[in-house]
Design an enzyme around this catalytic site. Structure first.
Site, PDB file in Angstrom:
ATOM      1  N   GLU A  29       0.845  -1.211   0.000  1.00  0.00           N
ATOM      2  CA  GLU A  29       0.000   0.000   0.000  1.00  0.00           C
ATOM      3  C   GLU A  29       0.871   1.248   0.000  1.00  0.00           C
ATOM      4  OE1 GLU A  29      -3.014   0.811  -1.153  1.00  0.00           O
ATOM      5  OE2 GLU A  29      -3.750  -0.776   0.149  1.00  0.00           O
ATOM      6  N   HIS A  30       0.437   2.247  -0.745  1.00  0.00           N
ATOM      7  CA  HIS A  30       1.133   3.541  -0.797  1.00  0.00           C
ATOM      8  C   HIS A  30       2.570   3.408  -1.296  1.00  0.00           C
ATOM      9  CE1 HIS A  30      -1.495   6.700   0.790  1.00  0.00           C
ATOM     10  NE2 HIS A  30      -2.015   5.808   1.618  1.00  0.00           N
ATOM     11  N   SER A  63     -24.171  10.025 -15.548  1.00  0.00           N
ATOM     12  CA  SER A  63     -23.890   8.944 -14.605  1.00  0.00           C
ATOM     13  C   SER A  63     -25.155   8.675 -13.794  1.00  0.00           C
ATOM     14  CB  SER A  63     -22.752   9.360 -13.663  1.00  0.00           C
ATOM     15  OG  SER A  63     -22.614   8.405 -12.640  1.00  0.00           O
ATOM     16  N   GLY A 119     -11.686   3.378  -1.535  1.00  0.00           N
ATOM     17  CA  GLY A 119     -10.389   2.711  -1.721  1.00  0.00           C
ATOM     18  C   GLY A 119     -10.442   1.554  -2.703  1.00  0.00           C
ATOM     19  N   SER A 121     -11.055   2.168  -5.834  1.00  0.00           N
ATOM     20  CA  SER A 121     -10.677   2.852  -7.068  1.00  0.00           C
ATOM     21  C   SER A 121     -11.805   2.997  -8.085  1.00  0.00           C
ATOM     22  CB  SER A 121      -9.463   2.200  -7.716  1.00  0.00           C
ATOM     23  OG  SER A 121      -8.726   3.222  -8.334  1.00  0.00           O
ATOM     24  N   SER A 123     -12.449   5.775  -9.048  1.00  0.00           N
ATOM     25  CA  SER A 123     -11.921   6.837  -9.917  1.00  0.00           C
ATOM     26  C   SER A 123     -11.178   6.252 -11.113  1.00  0.00           C
ATOM     27  CB  SER A 123     -11.031   7.804  -9.130  1.00  0.00           C
ATOM     28  OG  SER A 123      -9.942   7.140  -8.545  1.00  0.00           O
ATOM     29  N   GLU A 155      -5.992  12.048 -13.617  1.00  0.00           N
ATOM     30  CA  GLU A 155      -6.255  12.077 -12.170  1.00  0.00           C
ATOM     31  C   GLU A 155      -5.334  13.095 -11.477  1.00  0.00           C
ATOM     32  OE1 GLU A 155      -7.722   8.677 -10.401  1.00  0.00           O
ATOM     33  OE2 GLU A 155      -7.439   9.427  -8.372  1.00  0.00           O
ATOM     34  N   ASP A 167      -3.584   1.856  -9.676  1.00  0.00           N
ATOM     35  CA  ASP A 167      -5.028   1.728  -9.857  1.00  0.00           C
ATOM     36  C   ASP A 167      -5.385   1.557 -11.327  1.00  0.00           C
ATOM     37  OD1 ASP A 167      -4.993   2.126  -7.178  1.00  0.00           O
ATOM     38  OD2 ASP A 167      -6.062   4.034  -7.188  1.00  0.00           O
TER      39      ASP A 167
HETATM   40  P1  ADP Z   1     -11.981   5.784  -4.946  1.00  0.00           P
HETATM   41  O1  ADP Z   1     -11.198   5.812  -6.216  1.00  0.00           O
HETATM   42  O2  ADP Z   1     -11.285   5.060  -3.852  1.00  0.00           O
HETATM   43  O3  ADP Z   1     -13.380   5.288  -5.112  1.00  0.00           O
HETATM   44  P2  ADP Z   1     -11.648   8.612  -5.190  1.00  0.00           P
HETATM   45  O4  ADP Z   1     -11.865   9.730  -4.251  1.00  0.00           O
HETATM   46  O5  ADP Z   1     -10.294   8.454  -5.794  1.00  0.00           O
HETATM   47  O6  ADP Z   1     -12.089   7.288  -4.430  1.00  0.00           O
HETATM   48  O7  ADP Z   1     -12.674   8.709  -6.395  1.00  0.00           O
HETATM   49  C1  ADP Z   1     -14.047   8.901  -6.142  1.00  0.00           C
HETATM   50  C2  ADP Z   1     -14.588   9.934  -7.098  1.00  0.00           C
HETATM   51  O8  ADP Z   1     -14.704   9.386  -8.422  1.00  0.00           O
HETATM   52  C3  ADP Z   1     -16.018  10.367  -6.755  1.00  0.00           C
HETATM   53  O9  ADP Z   1     -16.007  11.382  -5.786  1.00  0.00           O
HETATM   54  C4  ADP Z   1     -16.531  10.853  -8.093  1.00  0.00           C
HETATM   55  O10 ADP Z   1     -16.057  12.153  -8.364  1.00  0.00           O
HETATM   56  C5  ADP Z   1     -15.841   9.886  -9.063  1.00  0.00           C
HETATM   57  N1  ADP Z   1     -16.754   8.754  -9.364  1.00  0.00           N
HETATM   58  C6  ADP Z   1     -16.591   7.454  -9.016  1.00  0.00           C
HETATM   59  N2  ADP Z   1     -17.632   6.690  -9.453  1.00  0.00           N
HETATM   60  C7  ADP Z   1     -18.468   7.538 -10.099  1.00  0.00           C
HETATM   61  C8  ADP Z   1     -19.716   7.379 -10.788  1.00  0.00           C
HETATM   62  N3  ADP Z   1     -20.345   6.197 -10.874  1.00  0.00           N
HETATM   63  N4  ADP Z   1     -20.271   8.481 -11.327  1.00  0.00           N
HETATM   64  C9  ADP Z   1     -19.681   9.682 -11.236  1.00  0.00           C
HETATM   65  N5  ADP Z   1     -18.512   9.887 -10.609  1.00  0.00           N
HETATM   66  C10 ADP Z   1     -17.901   8.851 -10.048  1.00  0.00           C
HETATM   67 MG    MG Z   2      -9.341   6.799  -6.520  1.00  0.00          MG
END
Ligand code: ADP
Ligand code: MG
Length: 380
Positions: A29-30, A63, A119, A121, A123, A155, A167
């Site tokens: 991790e990290h 979305s 966590g 991902s 994103s 990102e 990721d």
């Molecule tokens: P993680 O990657 O761990 O889920 P992050 O903070 O890196 O957390 O990413 C989360 C962000 O990604 C959300 O706040 C949003 O902006 C975007 N996101 C993730 N899934 C969706 C989705 N289904 N629709 C729109 N935005 C999304």
């Molecule tokens: Mg993320």
């Protein structure tokens, strides 16, 4: 509302459909941004994208479950006040740099069963699935390597998280029944069979997000860079913090600010843990593998300082239960999920017990996910 929107998704006639998975990371991790070895793979929770071309130059992206669809044009890509737009705008920006004048108008709609900000991902799943969809729809011939790297840059520069490569790499290259031993210096991987011998991976979502994750993440990347810079004055041969042996880090115990010293120790130890984990996986030694997860959590809590009381509670709860081989926080930290290796026949019992204890302690409902390994982003 949700049902109406889902209807919209179902009725959308797509030219291209893409499924983009979240990812787990067994250990390491990290350390992707410190040139380490990590052990991620894709999972069976996904974002499902549908895309079709338009006759004009508009780009519309919706979305399901999120307000404010993105409405833009390729010649007008500015950062948006709506944070989720920025992942997509970033992806379009970098695709446009690689393939000038190739992006025409299209509609895209997607739905997700990936927990957000936990966590796992979501994103990277969002960036990589969208990039793959646009690539296929507009026949841009981008390679997976191009997609991984442009999504990471999106990102960094548009969402503002200075993430490593893990990721995006895992979301693209994941393989069912395997972990990827990813070498984050060479950006290559070896496959490691995910043999957990009658155990499964259970994620427990704390449903906590301390809003520290992005800022603290970026602070950690800077602290590690500072520690490395200091070590390089005497040992210029080390290009990555993960490569610096513990004995050498210890030479700098008094020179480095104490938090930078702790980050460096964690990084070096975590990298070694990943390599040991691969051997234990190959040997089918789930007990030793699980112990490494506990050590990783301890390091993340005490040295890297990215845990929180909810994550610590969940990990501690599993101690001394023989059907649970290991547990640790996963992802950036300050909330999100723990990853647990749990004997199959104990999972229901475990989830009931720990959910009850967590509710009692924090008055928050825990969300469990029993996850399976999965293939990376695929065009359906
Ligand atoms: P993680 O990657 O761990 O889920 P992050 O903070 O890196 O957390 O990413 C989360 C962000 O990604 C959300 O706040 C949003 O902006 C975007 N996101 C993730 N899934 C969706 C989705 N289904 N629709 C729109 N935005 C999304
Ligand atoms: Mg993320």
């Amino acid at each position: 509302m949700q049902a109406i929107k889902l209807g919209k998704f179902l009725n959308f006639t797509a030219e291209i459909e893409v499924e983009s998975p979240g990812r787990i990371n067994l250990i390491g991790e990290h350390i992707d941004y410190n040139g380490g070895f990590v052990l991620p793979t894709a999972i069976d929770k996904v974002i499902h994208f549908k895309l079709k071309k338009r006759k004009d130059n508009l780009i519309h992206v919706e979305s399901i479950g999120f307000e404010n669809p993105l409405k833009t044009e390729i010649n007008n890509l500015n950062k948006s006040a709506i944070s989720w737009h920025n992942y997509l705008i970033g992806v379009l920006h970098y695709i446009n740099l690689l393939c000038p004048n190739k992006i025409q108008g299209f509609d895209c709609i997607f739905k997700s069963n990936l927990p957000v900000g936990s966590g796992i991902s979501s994103s990277a799943a969002l960036e990589c699935g969208f990039a793959k969809g646009v690539n296929e729809l507009l026949k841009l011939n981008l390679s997976n390597q191009d997609i991984i790297s442009l999504c990471q840059r999106a990102e960094h520069d548009f969402a503002g998280t200075k993430c490593g490569i893990m990721d995006q790499y895992a979301v693209i290259n994941g393989l069912e029944n395997h972990f990827l031993l990813l070498n984050c210096q060479k950006i290559t991987h070896k496959l490691v069979p995910a043999q957990l011998l009658k155990h499964k991976i259970v994620l427990l979502n704390t449903n906590i997000s301390h809003n520290l994750s992005t800022s603290e993440y970026n602070i950690r990347t800077k602290e590690c860079q500072s520690a490395l810079n200091c070590i390089q004055v005497k040992y210029p041969e080390y290009k990555f913090l993960c490569d610096v042996p513990l004995e050498i880090i210890n030479e700098f115990k008094t020179n480095l600010p104490s938090n930078h010293y702790k980050r460096a120790v964690f990084t070096s130890e975590e990298n070694q843990r990943t390599l040991k984990a691969v051997n234990f996986l190959k040997d089918g030694d789930v007990v030793q593998l699980g112990n490494l997860l506990y050590s990783s959590h301890k390091g993340l809590r005490d040295l890297y300082e990215v845990s929180c009381k909810e994550l610590d509670f969940l990990v501690e709860f599993t101690r001394n239960i023989s059907s649970i081989k290991g547990a640790r926080m996963m992802g950036g930290g300050f909330g999100g999920c723990t990853l647990n290796i749990v004997k199959e026949d104990y999972i229901t019992h475990f989830i009931n017990d720990i959910s009850e204890a967590y509710l009692k302690k924090f008055n928050i409902k825990l969300t469990p996910h029993i996850v399976k390994t999965n293939n990376g982003v695929k065009v359906l």
